[in-house]
Design an enzyme around this catalytic site. Structure first.
Site, short mmCIF file in Angstrom:
data_model
loop_
_atom_site.label_atom_id
_atom_site.label_comp_id
_atom_site.label_asym_id
_atom_site.label_seq_id
_atom_site.Cartn_x
_atom_site.Cartn_y
_atom_site.Cartn_z
N THR A 145 0.84 -1.21 0.00
CA THR A 145 0.00 0.00 0.00
C THR A 145 0.87 1.26 0.00
O THR A 145 0.68 2.17 -0.81
CB THR A 145 -0.95 -0.01 1.22
N ARG B 266 -2.62 4.75 7.15
CA ARG B 266 -2.88 3.40 7.67
C ARG B 266 -2.74 3.47 9.18
O ARG B 266 -1.80 4.10 9.69
CB ARG B 266 -1.90 2.38 7.09
N HIS C 130 -10.37 -1.49 3.82
CA HIS C 130 -9.16 -1.25 3.03
C HIS C 130 -9.62 -0.91 1.60
O HIS C 130 -9.50 -1.72 0.68
CB HIS C 130 -8.29 -2.50 3.04
#
Ligand code: CP
Length: 307
Positions: free
Chosen positions: A52, A101, A129
């Site tokens: 990510t 995150r 997510h």
């Protein structure tokens, strides 16, 4: 200011727009090499990440923009006790867009309440997510041509798996035919989510314990890791961690055009001998993550992409 905290923040038309633009960016990335010139992306990672964070950073660099951020909150003033609200207020003056995150569910949502720039949820606890979902949608589009009407199986940690929670709700909005849920009893999909799927969307759910029982029916097999970091005690993790191993011998009973997806990282749940099977698409999935995140950044920044 638009944020992406959960997939429902976007309509189906907007999800399709990002996926289609991601596909164009994958096919001809050079056309978009300067569309974010002068823009800055902040990556605020309070929890570890490989795909990510790096795919977001690659995405912004490929768009001609710049990046700032931290991958270890202890190197920022978070270690001195600074709140998310104050961190985000300041970052709003330094960057044009931020991805966060966080191990706590709801942290990116909280950040968005104090931000004057778009906030993207890069994964919050066992909750959501959404950019993994965009990555997954592009992968399905690339390999199955359409996102609708497949039999999709989710295998592994369906209780804590945020990638599963985001994708399954989104695929329900895309008229998925049937979901097959493969998990140990302790890690089944939360009841509230099951009720949403059956009552709000009228989707057929089949729950089984073993992949072998259903492998021949599946169009898309979404494998997930048993997540050590979400367990309260090591003994439960040790008991469940090797619940599944997808091997080449199990794949022999699968459809020839089934695809195997996995958000990664994997631990033990897919044998390395599966990697060379044409149905194993998880590394391409990770690659598509760059392009769909390029598309998302341009959408949230409102930059002109008519190249
Ligand atoms: N798929 C995913 O979120 O991977 P990372 O944890 O490495 O970012």
């Amino acid at each position: 200011v638009r944020h992406l905290i959960e997939p429902e923040d976007f309509t189906i038309e907007e999800l399709n727009e990002v996926v289609e633009l991601g596909k164009k960016m994958y096919e001809a990335p050079e056309k978009y090499a300067a569309v974010c010139k002068g823009k800055i992306l902040a990556t605020l990672f309070y929890e570890p990440s490989t795909r990510t964070r790096f795919s977001f950073e690659t995405a912004m660099l490929r768009l001609g923009g710049n990046i700032i951020g931290f991958s270890d909150a202890n190197t920022s003033s978070v270690s001195k006790g600074e709140s998310i609200a104050d961190t985000i207020r300041c970052m709003s003056a330094y960057a044009d867009i931020a991805v966060m995150r966080h191990p706590k569910e709801g942290a990116p949502k909280l950040a968005s309440l104090y931000a004057s720039i778009p906030i993207i949820n890069g994964g919050d606890g066992g909750h959501q997510h959404p950019t993994q979902t965009l990555t997954d949608l592009l992968t399905i589009k690339m390999y199955k041509r359409t996102i609708e009407n497949h039999t999709v199986a989710f295998c592994g940690d369906l209780k804590f798996g945020r990638t599963v929670h985001s994708l399954i709700r989104t695929l329900a909005r895309y008229n998925t035919k049937k979901f097959i849920l493969i998990s140990p009893e302790e890690l089944t999909l939360p009841d509230s989510l099951k009720r949403t799927l059956t009552e709000n969307f009228g989707i057929e759910l089949q729950e089984v314990r073993y992949i072998e029982d259903v492998i021949g029916e599946i169009d898309i097999l979404y494998m997930t890791r048993i997540q050590r970091e979400r367990f309260f005690n090591e003994a439960d993790y040790a008991r469940l961690k090797d619940s599944y191993l997808l091997s080449q011998s199990k794949l022999q009973h699968a459809k020839k055009d089934m695809i195997v997806m996995h958000p990664l990282p994997r631990v033990n749940e897919i044998a390395y001998d599966v990697d060379d099977d044409p149905r194993a698409v998880y590394f391409k999935q990770a690659e598509f993550g760059v392009y769909v995140r390029m598309a998302l950044i341009t959408k949230l920044l409102g930059v002109d992409v008519t190249c």
